[in-house]
Write an enzyme that holds these catalytic residues in place. Sequence first.
Site, short mmCIF file in Angstrom:
data_model
loop_
_atom_site.label_atom_id
_atom_site.label_comp_id
_atom_site.label_asym_id
_atom_site.label_seq_id
_atom_site.Cartn_x
_atom_site.Cartn_y
_atom_site.Cartn_z
N HIS A 158 7.54 2.57 -9.52
CA HIS A 158 8.45 1.67 -10.24
C HIS A 158 8.65 2.09 -11.69
O HIS A 158 9.45 1.46 -12.41
CB HIS A 158 7.93 0.24 -10.20
CG HIS A 158 7.88 -0.37 -8.83
ND1 HIS A 158 8.97 -0.36 -7.98
CD2 HIS A 158 6.88 -0.99 -8.16
CE1 HIS A 158 8.63 -0.96 -6.84
NE2 HIS A 158 7.37 -1.34 -6.92
N ASP A 193 6.40 3.08 0.55
CA ASP A 193 5.93 1.80 0.05
C ASP A 193 6.89 0.69 0.50
O ASP A 193 8.08 0.94 0.72
CB ASP A 193 5.87 1.86 -1.48
CG ASP A 193 5.17 0.68 -2.11
OD1 ASP A 193 3.98 0.81 -2.44
OD2 ASP A 193 5.81 -0.38 -2.28
N HIS A 195 8.12 -1.61 -1.21
CA HIS A 195 9.09 -1.87 -2.27
C HIS A 195 9.91 -0.61 -2.55
O HIS A 195 9.38 0.51 -2.47
CB HIS A 195 8.40 -2.30 -3.56
CG HIS A 195 7.50 -3.49 -3.41
ND1 HIS A 195 6.15 -3.37 -3.21
CD2 HIS A 195 7.78 -4.81 -3.45
CE1 HIS A 195 5.61 -4.59 -3.13
NE2 HIS A 195 6.58 -5.47 -3.26
N ASP A 282 1.41 -1.08 1.72
CA ASP A 282 1.79 -2.48 1.73
C ASP A 282 2.89 -2.81 2.73
O ASP A 282 3.35 -3.97 2.79
CB ASP A 282 2.18 -2.95 0.33
CG ASP A 282 3.02 -1.95 -0.44
OD1 ASP A 282 3.46 -0.96 0.16
OD2 ASP A 282 3.23 -2.16 -1.64
#
Length: 340
Positions: A158, A193, A195, A282
């Site tokens: 991120h 991931d 996200h 995740d």
Amino acid sequence: MKVFFDERQRLHDPRFRLQDGKVVLNPDRPDRVAELLRGARAAGLTPEPSTDHGMAPLAALHTPRYLSFLRTIYDRRLAEVPDLAEVVPGRIVPERARVYGWQTEAQIGYHNTDTSCPISAKSWDAIYWSAQTALSGADEILSGARRAYALSRPSGHHAYREVAGGFCFLNNSGIAAEYLRARGHRPAILDIDVHHGNGTQGIFYERDDVLTISLHVDPEQFYPYYSGGAQECGAAAGIGYNLNLPLARGTDTEGYLAALDRALDQIACFGASVVVVAQGLDAHEDDPFHGLGVTTAGFARIGRAIAGLGLPVLSVQEGGYMQPGLHANLTSLLEGLQSA
């Protein structure tokens, strides 16, 4: 296959996180390290200490003023606020192209997208060594190894060129990919991931020498909300070199693998010579963020599919948070990666 890690990565111990109007404990706990090392050892990986590559590989991707901010902001702010616990932004700059302020409060707002990246006294040590760990894994690939795992913590995908967010400060996967590219490789970054890898996308969005692909929950339903749509395919020279594969929340292993097939086809057509996997765990059905429904056995299938490309693979740890199956999910993925 080796796992790289430096003990200083445990020193980042964030407390602050704002959730639903409440201050809650940040989920990026140092406790994750023990579970990830447990999972790596169960997959037969030998731990190796990370080596120091200095600031230059970090500055190949991140600006000097941002690196200086991360390295100095806690001490500078502490001199102004003697009872300071953590550096957390009180404001966020909506547009990055405006005046750059050198005062601490101005920089804190400029260099953050949200409040999830508190910086305390020892955070820089962990941030720095997390990136060095990714670079150590890249060196292992350059030495001829077919697989390497960098237990990078804090995570990185991120993080933009000079903005932190989503528990991420330096873009470890991007730093490793750029390091490999500068040494003759043609890298693809495959982000698995839960996200969207918005920072990675932002850094490489106008480039055609690094392919970026992200599988993630549709941002209409999930963090980071403002990027990760299928229509975002690159700009300028990078048009067609960024692929987002957004998935409906709750997508199971079979749905995930169907999207992964598309990603692997693009990597093959790019002519990649190495794959840097931004390795989030995740996507698991029991992860605290509850985004996707990949099973523990499903991670092995993901690893085998990536290994089926026949390319060297550097896995750089991203998300995956405390839950009973965390170590088993890592073991499963690493065993799958080592299957070919």
